[in-house]
Motif scaffolding. Structure first.
Motif, PDB file in Angstrom:
ATOM      1  N   MET A  55     -10.012  -6.424   9.784  1.00 57.98           N
ATOM      2  CA  MET A  55     -10.166  -7.062   8.477  1.00 57.98           C
ATOM      3  C   MET A  55      -9.103  -7.564   7.970  1.00 57.98           C
ATOM      4  SD  MET A  55     -12.333  -5.583   5.156  1.00 57.98           S
ATOM      5  CE  MET A  55     -10.677  -5.095   4.481  1.00 57.98           C
ATOM      6  N   ALA A  56      -8.927  -8.781   7.665  1.00 56.85           N
ATOM      7  CA  ALA A  56      -7.825  -9.497   6.907  1.00 56.85           C
ATOM      8  C   ALA A  56      -7.665  -8.976   5.443  1.00 56.85           C
ATOM      9  CB  ALA A  56      -7.599 -11.062   7.252  1.00 56.85           C
ATOM     10  N   LYS A  57      -6.758  -8.599   5.083  1.00 58.94           N
ATOM     11  CA  LYS A  57      -6.658  -8.106   3.547  1.00 58.94           C
ATOM     12  C   LYS A  57      -6.292  -9.184   2.942  1.00 58.94           C
ATOM     13  CE  LYS A  57      -6.297  -3.196   4.784  1.00 58.94           C
ATOM     14  NZ  LYS A  57      -5.797  -2.175   4.433  1.00 58.94           N
ATOM     15  N   GLU A  58      -6.686  -9.122   1.658  1.00 60.93           N
ATOM     16  CA  GLU A  58      -6.198 -10.084   0.672  1.00 60.93           C
ATOM     17  C   GLU A  58      -4.783  -9.928   0.432  1.00 60.93           C
ATOM     18  OE1 GLU A  58      -6.732 -10.902  -4.230  1.00 60.93           O
ATOM     19  OE2 GLU A  58      -7.852  -9.161  -3.220  1.00 60.93           O
ATOM     20  N   THR A  59      -3.911 -11.098   0.010  1.00 60.24           N
ATOM     21  CA  THR A  59      -2.605 -11.342  -0.202  1.00 60.24           C
ATOM     22  C   THR A  59      -2.411 -11.454  -1.581  1.00 60.24           C
ATOM     23  OG1 THR A  59      -1.887 -11.394   2.045  1.00 60.24           O
ATOM     24  CG2 THR A  59      -0.381 -12.065   0.425  1.00 60.24           C
ATOM     25  N   VAL A  60      -1.863 -10.885  -2.443  1.00 55.90           N
ATOM     26  CA  VAL A  60      -1.531 -11.202  -3.760  1.00 55.90           C
ATOM     27  C   VAL A  60       0.041 -11.737  -3.979  1.00 55.90           C
ATOM     28  CG1 VAL A  60      -1.384 -10.348  -6.328  1.00 55.90           C
ATOM     29  CG2 VAL A  60      -3.271  -9.494  -4.638  1.00 55.90           C
ATOM     30  N   GLN A  61       0.118 -12.942  -4.544  1.00 60.92           N
ATOM     31  CA  GLN A  61       1.601 -13.254  -4.774  1.00 60.92           C
ATOM     32  C   GLN A  61       2.079 -12.930  -6.318  1.00 60.92           C
ATOM     33  OE1 GLN A  61       3.296 -15.700  -3.032  1.00 60.92           O
ATOM     34  NE2 GLN A  61       1.747 -15.943  -1.994  1.00 60.92           N
ATOM     35  N   LEU A  62       3.533 -12.343  -5.827  1.00 61.72           N
ATOM     36  CA  LEU A  62       4.046 -11.870  -7.277  1.00 61.72           C
ATOM     37  C   LEU A  62       5.451 -12.422  -7.410  1.00 61.72           C
ATOM     38  CD1 LEU A  62       3.688  -7.702  -6.454  1.00 61.72           C
ATOM     39  CD2 LEU A  62       2.124  -9.190  -8.225  1.00 61.72           C
ATOM     40  N   ASP A  63       5.916 -12.589  -8.460  1.00 66.70           N
ATOM     41  CA  ASP A  63       7.185 -13.101  -8.738  1.00 66.70           C
ATOM     42  C   ASP A  63       8.231 -12.180  -8.600  1.00 66.70           C
ATOM     43  OD1 ASP A  63       6.672 -12.101 -11.216  1.00 66.70           O
ATOM     44  OD2 ASP A  63       7.558 -13.731 -12.278  1.00 66.70           O
TER      45      ASP A  63
ATOM     46  N   THR B  51      -4.525  -0.475   8.710  1.00 65.89           N
ATOM     47  CA  THR B  51      -5.953  -0.095   9.011  1.00 65.89           C
ATOM     48  C   THR B  51      -6.249   0.948   7.783  1.00 65.89           C
ATOM     49  OG1 THR B  51      -4.952   1.903   9.889  1.00 65.89           O
ATOM     50  CG2 THR B  51      -5.613   0.148  11.555  1.00 65.89           C
ATOM     51  N   THR B  52      -5.766   1.208   6.936  1.00 69.86           N
ATOM     52  CA  THR B  52      -6.253   2.337   5.842  1.00 69.86           C
ATOM     53  C   THR B  52      -7.027   1.384   4.965  1.00 69.86           C
ATOM     54  OG1 THR B  52      -5.929   3.966   4.396  1.00 69.86           O
ATOM     55  CG2 THR B  52      -4.379   2.192   4.410  1.00 69.86           C
ATOM     56  N   GLU B  53      -8.015   2.196   4.404  1.00 70.09           N
ATOM     57  CA  GLU B  53      -8.733   1.234   3.061  1.00 70.09           C
ATOM     58  C   GLU B  53      -8.092   1.594   2.035  1.00 70.09           C
ATOM     59  OE1 GLU B  53     -12.721   2.291   3.671  1.00 70.09           O
ATOM     60  OE2 GLU B  53     -12.951   1.162   5.502  1.00 70.09           O
ATOM     61  N   ASP B  54      -7.315   2.374   1.813  1.00 68.61           N
ATOM     62  CA  ASP B  54      -6.777   2.881   0.555  1.00 68.61           C
ATOM     63  C   ASP B  54      -5.865   1.730  -0.178  1.00 68.61           C
ATOM     64  OD1 ASP B  54      -6.183   4.675  -1.562  1.00 68.61           O
ATOM     65  OD2 ASP B  54      -4.351   5.156  -0.557  1.00 68.61           O
ATOM     66  N   PHE B  55      -5.337   0.736   0.733  1.00 69.64           N
ATOM     67  CA  PHE B  55      -4.681  -0.565   0.328  1.00 69.64           C
ATOM     68  C   PHE B  55      -5.497  -1.774   0.561  1.00 69.64           C
ATOM     69  CE2 PHE B  55      -1.228   2.550   1.033  1.00 69.64           C
ATOM     70  CZ  PHE B  55      -0.530   2.591  -0.036  1.00 69.64           C
ATOM     71  N   SER B  56      -6.328  -2.316  -0.305  1.00 71.78           N
ATOM     72  CA  SER B  56      -7.043  -3.294  -0.140  1.00 71.78           C
ATOM     73  C   SER B  56      -6.283  -4.711  -0.199  1.00 71.78           C
ATOM     74  CB  SER B  56      -7.960  -3.276  -1.241  1.00 71.78           C
ATOM     75  OG  SER B  56      -7.474  -3.297  -2.479  1.00 71.78           O
ATOM     76  N   VAL B  57      -5.151  -4.545  -0.840  1.00 69.81           N
ATOM     77  CA  VAL B  57      -4.304  -5.795  -0.883  1.00 69.81           C
ATOM     78  C   VAL B  57      -2.819  -5.710  -0.465  1.00 69.81           C
ATOM     79  CG1 VAL B  57      -5.552  -6.880  -2.989  1.00 69.81           C
ATOM     80  CG2 VAL B  57      -3.626  -5.341  -3.436  1.00 69.81           C
TER      81      VAL B  57
ATOM     82  N   TYR C  96      -2.823   5.617 -13.540  1.00 71.05           N
ATOM     83  CA  TYR C  96      -2.014   5.133 -12.322  1.00 71.05           C
ATOM     84  C   TYR C  96      -2.965   4.772 -11.146  1.00 71.05           C
ATOM     85  CZ  TYR C  96       1.691   7.003 -15.233  1.00 71.05           C
ATOM     86  OH  TYR C  96       2.726   7.057 -16.144  1.00 71.05           O
ATOM     87  N   ASN C  97      -2.558   4.000 -10.446  1.00 67.12           N
ATOM     88  CA  ASN C  97      -2.961   3.761  -9.181  1.00 67.12           C
ATOM     89  C   ASN C  97      -2.644   4.389  -8.024  1.00 67.12           C
ATOM     90  OD1 ASN C  97      -4.626   2.223  -7.478  1.00 67.12           O
ATOM     91  ND2 ASN C  97      -3.504   0.509  -7.288  1.00 67.12           N
ATOM     92  N   VAL C  98      -3.059   5.731  -7.903  1.00 66.21           N
ATOM     93  CA  VAL C  98      -2.500   6.799  -6.979  1.00 66.21           C
ATOM     94  C   VAL C  98      -3.172   6.497  -5.578  1.00 66.21           C
ATOM     95  CG1 VAL C  98      -2.295   9.251  -6.708  1.00 66.21           C
ATOM     96  CG2 VAL C  98      -2.179   8.220  -8.948  1.00 66.21           C
ATOM     97  N   HIS C  99      -1.988   6.610  -4.674  1.00 68.40           N
ATOM     98  CA  HIS C  99      -2.375   6.632  -3.269  1.00 68.40           C
ATOM     99  C   HIS C  99      -1.826   7.840  -2.576  1.00 68.40           C
ATOM    100  CE1 HIS C  99      -2.837   2.094  -3.539  1.00 68.40           C
ATOM    101  NE2 HIS C  99      -1.992   2.153  -4.309  1.00 68.40           N
ATOM    102  N   PRO C 100      -3.040   8.881  -2.460  1.00 68.85           N
ATOM    103  CA  PRO C 100      -2.534  10.161  -1.819  1.00 68.85           C
ATOM    104  C   PRO C 100      -2.381   9.751  -0.254  1.00 68.85           C
ATOM    105  CG  PRO C 100      -4.765  10.190  -2.801  1.00 68.85           C
ATOM    106  CD  PRO C 100      -4.364   8.711  -2.949  1.00 68.85           C
TER     107      PRO C 100
END
Lengths: 620, 349
Positions: free
Chosen positions: A1-9, A213-219, A134-138
């Motif tokens: 599944m291609a994940k969404e890419t978010v643009q940041l400055d 592959t992990t679902e923990d990071f959606s973007v 916070y957005n915690v990724h264990p």
């Protein structure tokens, strides 16, 4: 599944772990990939003085912060958007700097009850609500790494060591960085250890694939390359830029570089780097102590080399008497002080600007020297050339005040064309320089150049110019020993006038005041340039008026400084000391300076300066 | 630049250079030591010895520290630097290792070299930098007017030790040997002939040569070496070492040096030992044990039985030579400054 890419400055990432976890290496590699990608960047390594501080403790936490952006940035950033915490200590030590809503990646394997108790967590912060905002990724970084390396013939401990490469791979995936540079780096580093090389490469790839592959990071995030001035770039730390600047200066001066040095944090990298460039005629001498280091530099300078000594504050204290000798015998000498927290041993790995007055006054007698300071890691290169110009033109010791933040921090550097560097050609005196009344010619070691007041540099081996010099007061012109009161008064004033006269050769201080309507000037020196500049940008973005100026030359000051200070209602001087430049300015110009200081061992944050400056503006 | 970097270990003058004399080495500066100071004799001997080096004046440099003896450079017409207390070896090290075409000499005293500058002395010696160190030992601080020095005898009454010094003295040559010295010698201020021969040997040595010169301070420590100078006692007290010869001394050769039961050396009566038992002096032995044992023969307090001459002279590559070798090897790499600045990891914008 291609994940969404978010643009940041822009993004600020902080890697934190035990001092043995390889956080500095991880940070360096992520920085290299980011530099190659073309972002502007700024880094802040922050590590304990101990090589392997007690594992899992708060003082043992080693961190590396990187700020990268699609535009030109000035600081390593105030608050991380992402914290990578390799253990509970790293989380506890850094969470205070992390704004709510930020991402936190934690290595859950290390969150054992013992490790948590060690740093005072009564219950797991991963299980209570304390990290709710916070957005915690264990992630079980250690066991995932060990699992990925089970094919290799390694002990568990050896395999665990590659967990920093796993996290690097993950972060590279998350921010769309390449990993080819890191692969090349590993292949060189472990060329003779194929098993370790294989394991590190595998961990790096496993980390990348985990992100995929992990679902923990959606973007995924993307920070586009910055629009920098055209040219060839490299990423460079202050210490490296300084070392290269010295080599370049010696080449442009046409005299060999001689480094006398004694290992001291955070200046030792200068000794390491310069020792590697003997093909440029660089002689490096690791002396028995700080005094011998400067002594050798003075001896080499007397012999016609570019004498340099590199140290930090405590080393300067030991060298003081020898610097005074350099003042008395008036020979070129470069003293590099990579400032760190003081007094005494202080904070060896932390930054501070508290040696300005030591450089200015830390000697017996009236012993003026020139002082300059670089303002960013890459600027250390130019500062080395300027120090050389002053030292060789004016035959004087020159202090170059770097600091721990500049030394270890890094930024992209537009590599200059060698031919565009200033011509610093040195000409030794080879003929008698004095005509007696009877018309005969003679060599006078203290007859001065009328313009610069510099005395001749006649080196041993020059026939007919044999002379003796020393720390005892010398008679004007002849250089013979003299205890004459009038002569001493004259010589003291001449030495001072020579240093004051350097001001004729330096550019006027430029003030950045875009609207021309600012009533408040913020004046800095050295490594505070980044945070001051960032603070000014923020104020202007909100429509505020603020003028900014930054001093390269601390002694002598640029000729127009008094005028600049007088043309603003208020002058604020932020320094990482208790107001040393402010003291000099008040003393010399009788102006009311608003001193803003911090001596925490850490650089200023832009937000903090923004607030301090706004307060001054509000009260004008 | 290449003149400095490429020049090799100092050689003699060009064959067509004018021959220098003692006069050529006397400066126009008034010598300001106290009348009767042992320094005058040393200065005169050095001035008369320097022409024999065959090195042009401009290629000789004297570096000194602080103390009476350290005024020495002002009285010579060579290049010279009167530096700061104890640090002359450091400055001389920088000069010597950056300029192999120079003959670099250090003049120092017992306070300068062994007290405030002790650290620099031992490190210069262990590195074997091309330096000739003349250590004027008068066993007292002269310039500061008479405090005890690191070579003063235990119990010495001075201004700073009215009840006697508590410091056990250094034996400078034992110290030098402990610091891995390759050339160690001792001589006496008033013995011009002996000093000249020692200076010649020192000058020829590659690396650090340390020469201890017993020097009388007639103001604050007069006759400190009387035992070794007085015609009535010196025959029995001075052990004049000669390379390759059995160590025999005394007006009639009645004393000699033999091995003691602990592997060291001791003085014996020549009449009471077999000729074969008398130790033959060899300064070139690889081990320092022989030279060290010689230094231990003298009484630390009275200097009874003091060996003079060259105690040790062995070959070991000088720091200068080793550094030059590295410089030469490195110079095989191209010195491309533009490439250095770029490093290995660049990108274009």
């Amino acid at each position: 599944m291609a994940k969404e890419t978010v643009q940041l400055d822009r993004v600020i990432i902080r890697f934190a772990g035990d001092s043995g976890d390889g956080m500095q290496l991880t940070g360096d590699q992520f920085t290299s990939e980011t530099a190659r990608f073309g972002n502007d960047l700024s880094t802040l390594p922050d590590f304990p003085a101990e090589i392997r501080a007690p594992a899992g403790t708060l003082p043992g936490v080693s961190a590396f912060q990187l700020h990268f952006a699609d535009h030109d940035i000035m600081t390593p950033g105030d608050a991380p958007n992402v914290l990578v915490a390799m253990n509970p200590a790293a989380l506890k030590a850094n969470i205070g700097d992390v704004p709510r809503g930020a991402d936190i990646i934690v290595n859950t394997d290390e969150f054992t009850s013992r490790a948590m108790t060690k740093v005072g967590y009564e219950q797991s912060p991963l299980e209570d609500d304390s990290l709710e905002s916070y957005n915690v990724h264990p992630i079980a970084l250690t066991s995932l790494t060990v699992e990925a390396l089970k094919e290799f013939d390694l002990t568990k401990k050896e395999a665990e060591r590659s967990k920093n490469m796993f996290s690097l791979g993950l972060l590279c995936w998350l921010y769309d960085r390449n990993i080819e540079g890191t692969e090349t780096f590993l292949k060189e580093k472990f060329a003779k250890k194929p098993e370790i090389l294989g394991a590190n490469l595998a961990a790096l790839h496993a980390g990348w694939n985990y992100g995929e592959t992990t679902e923990d990071f959606s973007v995924r995030y993307e920070v586009k390359p910055a629009k920098l001035t055209h040219g060839k770039y490299r990423n460079i730390s202050g210490n490296l830029a300084l070392a290269l600047g010295l080599v370049a200066a010696s080449q442009r001066a046409g005299i060999p570089l001689y480094l006398g040095s004694y290992p001291i944090t955070p200046a030792s990298d200068l000794l390491h780097e310069l020792s590697r460039h003997k093909e440029f005629g660089v002689r490096s001498f690791q002396a028995e102590d700080e005094i011998a280091a400067i002594g050798a530099a003075i001896g080499a300078s007397y012999g016609g080399s570019l004498g340099v000594t590199t140290t930090s504050g405590p080393g300067v204290a030991l060298k003081s008497e020898a610097i005074g000798l350099g003042v008395a015998i008036e020979i070129p000498l470069i003293v590099i002080d990579v400032q760190r927290g003081g007094p005494s041993t202080g904070l060896p790995t932390k930054t501070e600007q508290a040696d300005l007055l030591q450089a200015m006054f830390g000697r017996n007698g009236e012993a003026p020297v020139a002082i300059i300071a670089p303002q960013s890691p890459a600027d250390c290169f130019d500062a080395a050339l300027e120090a050389t110009r002053i030292a060789t033109t004016y035959r004087t010791p020159v202090f170059l005040l770097s600091d721990g933040y500049l030394a270890n921090g890094s930024e992209p550097w537009n590599i200059p064309d060698v031919d565009s560097l200033p011509d610093l050609t040195v000409e030794f005196t080879t003929e008698p320089n004095w005509t007696n009344e009877d018309g005969s010619k003679e060599f006078m070691p203290f007859a001065r150049d009328p313009e610069t007041l510099a005395r001749p540099w006649a080196i041993p081996g020059t026939p007919g110019l044999e002379h003796r010099i020393g720390g005892i007061e010398k008679a004007d012109i002849t250089g013979h020993i003299s205890y004459n009161p009038e002569n001493h008064d004259k010589m003291v004033r001449l030495r001072q006038a020579k240093i004051d006269g350097i001001a004729d050769s330096i550019p006027n201080l430029k003030v950045d005041d875009p609207s021309g309507e600012a009533k408040v000037l913020v004046l800095g020196w050295g490594s505070t340039y980044g945070p001051i500049g960032a603070a000014c940008r923020r104020i202007r973005r909100e429509g505020g008026q603020i003028a900014q100026a930054h001093l390269r030359h601390l002694n002598p000051f640029p000729k127009n400084l008094g005028e600049v200070l007088a043309s603003y209602d208020k002058v604020i001087v932020p320094e990482m000391n208790l107001g040393q430049l402010a003291l000099l300015l008040r003393g010399k110009f009788l102006v009311d300076i608003e001193s803003y200081t911090q001596v925490s061992g850490m650089p200023f944050k832009a937000a903090q300066l923004e607030e301090a400056i706004k307060e001054v503006i509000a009260n004008v | 630049m290449s003149d400095i970097v490429d020049s090799q270990i100092a050689e003699g003058a060009a064959p067509d250079a004018p021959k220098l004399t003692m006069k050529d080495f006397k400066s126009d500066q008034e010598v300001r030591w106290c009348p009767g100071c042992g320094d005058y004799a040393i200065l005169s001997t050095v001035q008369s010895f320097l022409p024999s080096l065959g090195i042009p004046r401009e290629n000789i440099c004297f570096v000194s520290g602080i103390g009476c003896s350290s005024r020495f450079p002002y009285y010579l017409t060579t290049y010279g630097m009167h530096s700061i207390h104890g640090r002359a070896p450091t400055i001389a090290t920088g000069l010597s290792t950056s300029r192999n075409d120079l003959s670099v000499w250090v003049v120092t005293g017992d306070g300068d070299a062994l007290s405030i500058g002790g650290n620099h002395l031992i490190h210069a010696i262990r590195r074997n930098v091309n330096l000739k160190i003349l250590l004027f030992n008068n066993r007292i601080y002269g310039l500061t007017k008479g405090q005890y020095s690191p070579t003063s005898e235990l119990g010495k009454i001075t201004k700073s030790t009215p009840m006697g010094s508590l410091d056990y003295p250094f034996n400078p040559l034992s110290l030098a040997l402990g610091a891995e010295a390759t050339f160690v010698a001792r001589t006496i201020d008033t013995d011009r002939k002996h000093m000249t021969s020692v200076l010649e040997a020192a000058a020829k040595h590659e690396g650090t040569a340390i020469v201890e010169i017993y020097q009388n301070c007639n103001i604050f420590n007069d006759n400190a070496f009387d035992l070794l100078k007085n015609p009535e006692t010196k025959g029995d007290e001075v052990i004049d070492l000669k390379q390759g010869e059995p160590i025999v001394f005394g007006t009639e050769g009645e004393h000699c040096v033999v091995r003691d039961e602990f592997g060291g050396l001791e003085v014996a009566k020549t009449a009471e030992v077999n000729q074969a038992e008398i130790v033959v002096h060899d300064a070139h032995l690889p081990t320092t044990a022989h030279a060290f044992s010689l230094t231990r023969l003298s009484d630390p307090e009275t200097l009874h039985h003091t060996p003079i001459g060259v105690l040790r002279s062995v070959e070991r590559p000088s720091y200068n030579r080793l550094m030059n070798d590295q410089m030469e090897r490195a110079s095989e790499k191209p010195a491309d400054l533009q490439a250095l600045l770029a490093g290995t990891d660049t990108w274009d914008v």
